[in-house]
Write a protein that holds these residues in place. Structure first.
Motif, PDB file in Angstrom:
ATOM      1  N   ARG A   1       0.278 -22.651 -13.865  1.00  0.00           N
ATOM      2  CA  ARG A   1       0.564 -21.313 -13.363  1.00  0.00           C
ATOM      3  C   ARG A   1      -0.438 -20.285 -13.887  1.00  0.00           C
ATOM      4  O   ARG A   1      -0.579 -19.210 -13.316  1.00  0.00           O
ATOM      5  N   GLY A   2      -1.104 -20.586 -14.965  1.00  0.00           N
ATOM      6  CA  GLY A   2      -2.103 -19.653 -15.473  1.00  0.00           C
ATOM      7  C   GLY A   2      -1.531 -18.740 -16.540  1.00  0.00           C
ATOM      8  O   GLY A   2      -0.333 -18.692 -16.804  1.00  0.00           O
ATOM      9  N   PRO A   3      -2.393 -17.931 -17.160  1.00  0.00           N
ATOM     10  CA  PRO A   3      -1.993 -17.130 -18.297  1.00  0.00           C
ATOM     11  C   PRO A   3      -1.183 -15.897 -17.919  1.00  0.00           C
ATOM     12  O   PRO A   3      -0.606 -15.253 -18.778  1.00  0.00           O
ATOM     13  N   GLN A   4      -1.106 -15.526 -16.615  1.00  0.00           N
ATOM     14  CA  GLN A   4      -0.450 -14.292 -16.247  1.00  0.00           C
ATOM     15  C   GLN A   4       0.971 -14.524 -15.746  1.00  0.00           C
ATOM     16  O   GLN A   4       1.476 -13.771 -14.938  1.00  0.00           O
ATOM     17  N   GLU A   5       1.616 -15.547 -16.247  1.00  0.00           N
ATOM     18  CA  GLU A   5       2.977 -15.831 -15.800  1.00  0.00           C
ATOM     19  C   GLU A   5       3.880 -14.653 -16.134  1.00  0.00           C
ATOM     20  O   GLU A   5       3.975 -14.208 -17.273  1.00  0.00           O
ATOM     21  N   PRO A   6       4.568 -14.081 -15.134  1.00  0.00           N
ATOM     22  CA  PRO A   6       5.358 -12.875 -15.371  1.00  0.00           C
ATOM     23  C   PRO A   6       6.613 -13.166 -16.177  1.00  0.00           C
ATOM     24  O   PRO A   6       7.222 -14.223 -16.068  1.00  0.00           O
ATOM     25  N   SER A   7       6.998 -12.201 -16.978  1.00  0.00           N
ATOM     26  CA  SER A   7       8.194 -12.330 -17.792  1.00  0.00           C
ATOM     27  C   SER A   7       9.423 -12.100 -16.935  1.00  0.00           C
ATOM     28  O   SER A   7       9.408 -11.328 -15.971  1.00  0.00           O
ATOM     29  N   LEU A   8      10.518 -12.763 -17.297  1.00  0.00           N
ATOM     30  CA  LEU A   8      11.775 -12.567 -16.588  1.00  0.00           C
ATOM     31  C   LEU A   8      12.566 -11.403 -17.162  1.00  0.00           C
ATOM     32  O   LEU A   8      13.596 -11.009 -16.605  1.00  0.00           O
ATOM     33  N   ASN A   9      12.095 -10.836 -18.265  1.00  0.00           N
ATOM     34  CA  ASN A   9      12.786  -9.703 -18.906  1.00  0.00           C
ATOM     35  C   ASN A   9      11.800  -8.544 -19.040  1.00  0.00           C
ATOM     36  O   ASN A   9      11.051  -8.452 -20.006  1.00  0.00           O
ATOM     37  N   VAL A  10      11.779  -7.671 -18.026  1.00  0.00           N
ATOM     38  CA  VAL A  10      10.809  -6.578 -17.972  1.00  0.00           C
ATOM     39  C   VAL A  10      11.498  -5.277 -18.348  1.00  0.00           C
ATOM     40  O   VAL A  10      12.582  -4.955 -17.837  1.00  0.00           O
ATOM     41  N   ASP A  11      10.876  -4.517 -19.248  1.00  0.00           N
ATOM     42  CA  ASP A  11      11.431  -3.220 -19.628  1.00  0.00           C
ATOM     43  C   ASP A  11      11.228  -2.217 -18.508  1.00  0.00           C
ATOM     44  O   ASP A  11      10.179  -2.182 -17.857  1.00  0.00           O
ATOM     45  N   VAL A  12      12.219  -1.377 -18.288  1.00  0.00           N
ATOM     46  CA  VAL A  12      12.148  -0.316 -17.279  1.00  0.00           C
ATOM     47  C   VAL A  12      12.381   1.012 -17.975  1.00  0.00           C
ATOM     48  O   VAL A  12      13.447   1.241 -18.555  1.00  0.00           O
ATOM     49  N   ASP A  13      11.378   1.883 -17.920  1.00  0.00           N
ATOM     50  CA  ASP A  13      11.455   3.197 -18.563  1.00  0.00           C
ATOM     51  C   ASP A  13      11.439   4.271 -17.481  1.00  0.00           C
ATOM     52  O   ASP A  13      10.390   4.571 -16.900  1.00  0.00           O
ATOM     53  N   LEU A  14      12.591   4.853 -17.220  1.00  0.00           N
ATOM     54  CA  LEU A  14      12.669   5.864 -16.170  1.00  0.00           C
ATOM     55  C   LEU A  14      12.133   7.218 -16.619  1.00  0.00           C
ATOM     56  O   LEU A  14      12.085   8.157 -15.806  1.00  0.00           O
ATOM     57  N   ASP A  15      11.738   7.347 -17.897  1.00  0.00           N
ATOM     58  CA  ASP A  15      11.129   8.591 -18.375  1.00  0.00           C
ATOM     59  C   ASP A  15       9.609   8.519 -18.386  1.00  0.00           C
ATOM     60  O   ASP A  15       8.942   9.497 -18.763  1.00  0.00           O
ATOM     61  N   ALA A  16       9.051   7.384 -17.982  1.00  0.00           N
ATOM     62  CA  ALA A  16       7.592   7.238 -17.971  1.00  0.00           C
ATOM     63  C   ALA A  16       6.973   8.139 -16.897  1.00  0.00           C
ATOM     64  O   ALA A  16       7.620   8.522 -15.924  1.00  0.00           O
ATOM     65  N   ARG A  17       5.684   8.458 -17.101  1.00  0.00           N
ATOM     66  CA  ARG A  17       4.985   9.291 -16.105  1.00  0.00           C
ATOM     67  C   ARG A  17       4.889   8.547 -14.777  1.00  0.00           C
ATOM     68  O   ARG A  17       5.061   9.137 -13.705  1.00  0.00           O
ATOM     69  N   VAL A  18       4.596   7.247 -14.859  1.00  0.00           N
ATOM     70  CA  VAL A  18       4.505   6.423 -13.653  1.00  0.00           C
ATOM     71  C   VAL A  18       5.671   5.437 -13.657  1.00  0.00           C
ATOM     72  O   VAL A  18       5.819   4.641 -14.585  1.00  0.00           O
ATOM     73  N   ILE A  19       6.503   5.508 -12.642  1.00  0.00           N
ATOM     74  CA  ILE A  19       7.634   4.589 -12.508  1.00  0.00           C
ATOM     75  C   ILE A  19       7.324   3.641 -11.351  1.00  0.00           C
ATOM     76  O   ILE A  19       7.104   4.081 -10.213  1.00  0.00           O
ATOM     77  N   TYR A  20       7.289   2.370 -11.663  1.00  0.00           N
ATOM     78  CA  TYR A  20       7.030   1.352 -10.645  1.00  0.00           C
ATOM     79  C   TYR A  20       8.370   0.815 -10.152  1.00  0.00           C
ATOM     80  O   TYR A  20       9.102   0.175 -10.919  1.00  0.00           O
ATOM     81  N   PHE A  21       8.679   1.083  -8.886  1.00  0.00           N
ATOM     82  CA  PHE A  21       9.974   0.657  -8.352  1.00  0.00           C
ATOM     83  C   PHE A  21       9.780  -0.591  -7.493  1.00  0.00           C
ATOM     84  O   PHE A  21       9.105  -0.549  -6.463  1.00  0.00           O
ATOM     85  N   PRO A  22      10.415  -1.728  -7.868  1.00  0.00           N
ATOM     86  CA  PRO A  22      10.283  -2.970  -7.080  1.00  0.00           C
ATOM     87  C   PRO A  22      11.308  -2.987  -5.938  1.00  0.00           C
ATOM     88  O   PRO A  22      12.481  -2.657  -6.139  1.00  0.00           O
ATOM     89  N   VAL A  23      10.888  -3.381  -4.776  1.00  0.00           N
ATOM     90  CA  VAL A  23      11.826  -3.435  -3.653  1.00  0.00           C
ATOM     91  C   VAL A  23      11.690  -4.762  -2.920  1.00  0.00           C
ATOM     92  O   VAL A  23      10.668  -5.449  -3.009  1.00  0.00           O
ATOM     93  N   ARG A  24      12.742  -5.071  -2.218  1.00  0.00           N
ATOM     94  CA  ARG A  24      12.657  -6.092  -1.172  1.00  0.00           C
ATOM     95  C   ARG A  24      12.699  -5.324   0.144  1.00  0.00           C
ATOM     96  O   ARG A  24      13.541  -4.456   0.340  1.00  0.00           O
ATOM     97  N   HIS A  25      11.781  -5.630   1.019  1.00  0.00           N
ATOM     98  CA  HIS A  25      11.660  -4.877   2.257  1.00  0.00           C
ATOM     99  C   HIS A  25      12.953  -4.967   3.072  1.00  0.00           C
ATOM    100  O   HIS A  25      13.555  -6.036   3.204  1.00  0.00           O
ATOM    101  N   HIS A  26      13.380  -3.843   3.624  1.00  0.00           N
ATOM    102  CA  HIS A  26      14.588  -3.736   4.460  1.00  0.00           C
ATOM    103  C   HIS A  26      15.843  -4.126   3.691  1.00  0.00           C
ATOM    104  O   HIS A  26      16.752  -4.746   4.245  1.00  0.00           O
ATOM    105  N   SER A  27      15.894  -3.725   2.436  1.00  0.00           N
ATOM    106  CA  SER A  27      17.094  -3.952   1.634  1.00  0.00           C
ATOM    107  C   SER A  27      17.843  -2.629   1.466  1.00  0.00           C
ATOM    108  O   SER A  27      17.311  -1.687   0.870  1.00  0.00           O
TER     109      SER A  27
END
Length: 792
Positions: A6-32
């Motif tokens: 899979r390579g060295p960039q295997e994503p973690s299953l436990n990602v921190d979410v900081d809603l006070d950050a300057r940039v908030i990355y919101f993950p979506v599933r399309h048409h959800s």
């Protein structure tokens, strides 16, 4: 797949979410709906200065139209790209949709940004940049820019489905996210979605993502994030959200595209197109179900509508059963831990109550009706400010000139006089162009068909036409081929020819000849001249007898129909037909090796060859060439029996074969020891295709049948009977009577004495059973020594 792969960039299953950050990355599933609800809440609560959304960045100018009061969802951004490649390869056409409905997270983000005064823009690559970066394209079929195939095809997610008992990733998503999203805080919801997408991303190596252009897209989106200095919400598919925070920003090199080779437009869209079960690649199935959920309506209304539809069509599904199905759905939801019934909870309630037998038998129609209701038939609309592509304007302008009502919803039938009225010929070409382009506006009812050569004696064409939203959508799709109907039809004709070449059919003259006729029928006479020249080159190279004969037929139809097609200036159809005839004759001996599966088109072509000769003028040179090559074919040992029969029939019809030769050949094939009569049946089948009159003009042909049939036992006869029946199946009832009378005369039995059995009401099975009973009775008589007694 192991961790190293899979390579060295295997994503973690436990990602921190900081809603006070300057940039908030919101993950979506399309048409959800769940993602749309939380995106809307987050933006309204955090009030960012900018909202960046996954979508082609050259479509950002359409964002104000998406929030226009007159816009009715669903709609789609439609984008095209004509890729010009140096060399002999023609242009490659690409097209894609970016569909949006009320519960699309991307639209929720746009609406929320407008509500809080934030700037909203798309930040993905332009469609031409995506294509050049390696994104797979659908060829002539538009793809979706909101594809979720990374989630749908994930091995790990499918394993999760198996462990949780979910039917598929759609059911798993509903179970995890869609049934209780209002009760969850946004940070937790985002974290859970990221874990879901991380499972999918673990199935892909960096090399796989690079090959699809995924890393190039993510770098471009990261570059757009870097440009913003204030508070930002970034709304992207969760698969990309995982990588964006750590992706180095980079924009691709600018792609130089001529204005005519690219289009970005807003168009109406429909739930039928949006539904995954209808082939749409992204989002979720059953858009009407989720639309009602988004509107806060209970799923009970869908079950009630289903029961009403079932009662109307099949007199089933009472009101009591509808109530029972609803109760079943709610209890299933409770059992599965759902705060409210999911789509599969509702479908399971329907399955358990409405279907009285097997789901794959009695349940097929009911489930199809249920899926239709859950998919819905809503169609969106765009405001006048959105404008329309030039091809739609050309369609409307042409229709107005021809006095065709393009807003007519009820079907109207028109009769077109192709010989006497120029306006009717223009209307016919207009309708044929739309039909060829696949635009569902006009339906051909009847009239002369110049491509198949049928009903050429008729002088009128009859069409039915009516406007539907799908007509305009299809026109916009076809803008990929040109800015007018004539340009689009021309480009598609040429592309079809090039496609045939790429698929290995380009050396077939019939492909080009058919396209010549199509071009003339659509009024594309300038292109027809070029296609005629290409057909001439193909005739000289074509190695298919069937193709050459069909090409000759098509070219002669073009010549005969030149007046209604206005093809007077087209030079060469008759000469090319003659060349195709000559080459087909030279290929005749090679037909001896025809496989049984290929016999029908070859037999058809053999019959057509004689007709082509008569239409061209069966000169002595043409006759001598045909007869000589047919004799060469007969001389090939062990040739296909059906082909030999047809060839001998052709020669007999031309007076080049004596009746005695037919009898000798038939007897030889019937007595062939290798296949016990099957070759005889095939020979007769071929003979009757080309000279059926030989059966009553040469009564001696029936003698070998009597000789052979007398020697066959019952088992042998039953084995060969289906093939014998097939051989005589083309005879009309009157011809069967003539043959029966001939057989009676040959057997010295009067037709009246022999009589004719009335077999009406008896099936083939009944007759075979009767034959078997007859055999057993004969065996019993024989064993008792009474066979001769009953034979008197």
């Amino acid at each position: 797949m192991d961790r190293a792969a899979r390579g060295p960039q295997e994503p973690s299953l436990n990602v921190d979410v900081d809603l006070d950050a300057r940039v908030i990355y919101f993950p979506v599933r399309h048409h959800s709906p769940a993602c749309a609800w939380h995106v809307d809440r987050l933006i309204r609560e955090r009030r960012p200065e900018a909202v960046l959304i996954e979508g082609p960045r050259d479509a950002s100018f359409l964002i104000p139209l998406l929030t226009h009061p007159k816009t009715r969802l669903p709609v789609a951004v439609f984008t095209t790209f004509v890729q010009r490649i140096e060399g002999d390869i023609g242009p490659i056409r690409h097209s894609a949709y970016y569909p949006l409905c009320d519960y699309s997270p991307e639209l929720a983000a746009i609406r929320a940004a407008a509500a809080v005064g934030a700037r909203a823009r798309f930040v993905d690559l332009t469609f031409p940049e995506m294509v050049l970066a390696g994104r797979e394209h659908g060829g002539s079929k538009p793809l979706s820019l909101l594809e979720d195939h990374y989630l749908a095809h994930s091995r790990l997610l499918r394993e999760t489905c198996e462990r949780t008992g979910a039917r598929d990733p759609d059911d798993l998503w509903d179970h995890l996210y869609e049934v209780d999203y209002e009760q969850r805080d946004t940070a937790t919801f985002m974290r859970d979605v990221l874990a879901y997408c991380a499972l999918a991303r673990r199935d892909y190596t960096p090399e796989m993502l690079a090959a699809e252009g995924c890393d190039t897209r993510e770098a471009a989106m990261a570059a757009a994030v870097e440009e913003e200095k204030g508070r930002v919400v970034v709304v992207t598919g969760g698969f990309h959200t995982l990588a964006l925070p750590t992706t180095s920003p980079a924009l691709p090199r600018p792609v130089k595209v001529a204005p005519a080779d690219a289009l970005v437009a807003l168009m109406r869209y429909g739930f039928e197109q949006l539904d995954r079960l209808n082939g749409y690649a992204s989002g979720m199935p059953a858009p009407e179900f989720y639309q009602r959920r988004w509107e806060g309506k209970d799923a009970a209304s869908l079950v009630v509508e289903l029961a009403r539809a079932c009662r109307k069509r099949w007199s089933g599904a009472s009101s009591a059963e509808a109530i029972a199905a609803l109760e079943q759905s709610r209890r299933l939801a409770q059992l599965r831990g759902h705060a409210k019934p999911s789509r599969e909870d509702v479908m399971d309630g329907v399955r358990s109550v409405f279907i009285k037998g097997a789901a794959d038998v009695e349940g097929v129609a009911i489930l199809a009706q249920a899926r239709k209701l859950l998919a819905g038939d809503r169609i969106g609309d765009v405001p006048p400010e959105a404008g329309v592509p030039p091809i739609v304007e050309d369609f409307r302008r042409t229709a107005t000139r021809l006095k065709i009502d393009v807003e007519r919803i009820e079907a109207r039938e028109v009769k077109l006089d192709l010989y006497r009225k120029a306006k009717d010929r223009d209307t016919s070409r207009f309708f044929h162009r739309l039909k060829f382009l696949g635009v569902p506006f006009a339906e051909y009812v009847t009239g002369p068909d110049y491509v198949t050569g049928e009903r050429l004696e008729r002088i009128h064409e009859v069409w039915k036409y009516r406007w539907t939203p799908a007509a305009e959508s299809s026109l916009i799709e076809r803008s990929l081929y040109g800015s007018t109907l004539e340009e689009a039809a021309t480009a598609l004709v040429l592309e079809r020819f090039e496609e045939a070449e790429r698929k290995g059919q380009g050396r077939r003259a019939d492909v080009a000849a058919r396209l010549v006729l199509e071009a003339c029928r659509m009024g594309l006479h300038r292109q027809a001249h070029d296609l005629i020249a290409r057909t001439g080159r193909l005739v000289a190279e074509d190695a298919s007898f069937v193709s050459l004969v069909e090409a000759a037929e098509l070219l002669l139809v073009l010549h005969v129909s030149r007046e209604p097609l206005e093809a007077h200036d087209l030079v060469g159809p008759v000469e090319l037909a003659g060349a195709a005839y000559d080459r087909a004759c030279y290929l005749l001996p090679g037909l001896a090796g025809t496989a049984e599966a290929d016999e029908k088109p070859v037999l058809d072509a053999l019959n057509a060859l004689a007709q082509v000769a008569r239409t061209l003028g069966d000169t002595p040179s043409r006759r001598e060439l045909r007869w000589a090559r047919l004799r060469d074919l007969l001389a090939v040992p062990s040739g296909a029996a059906a082909i030999r029969g047809a060839v001998l029939g052709m020669l007999f019809g031309d007076g080049q074969a004596e009746p005695s030769e037919l009898v000798v050949q038939l007897r030889g094939h019937l007595l062939s020891p290798s296949d016990r009569g099957r070759a005889g049946a095939a020979f007769v089948r071929g003979l009757l295709r080309s000279a059926r009159n030989a059966l009553w003009e040469v009564p001696e042909l029936l003698d070998p049948f009597q000789e052979v049939l007398r020697d066959w036992d019952e088992d042998h006869f039953i084995q060969v009977l289906p093939e014998l029946r097939l051989a005589f199946s083309d005879l009309t009832p009157r011809e069967c009577d003539v043959v029966a009378d001939t057989i009676a005369a040959r057997a010295c039995v009067s037709p009246g004495r022999m009589g004719r059995m009335d077999l009406a009401g008896f099936s083939e099975h009944d007759l075979l059973q009767a034959v078997e009973v007859n055999r057993r009775v004969a065996d019993s008589l024989r064993s008792d020594g009474l066979e001769d007694y009953f034979a008197r």
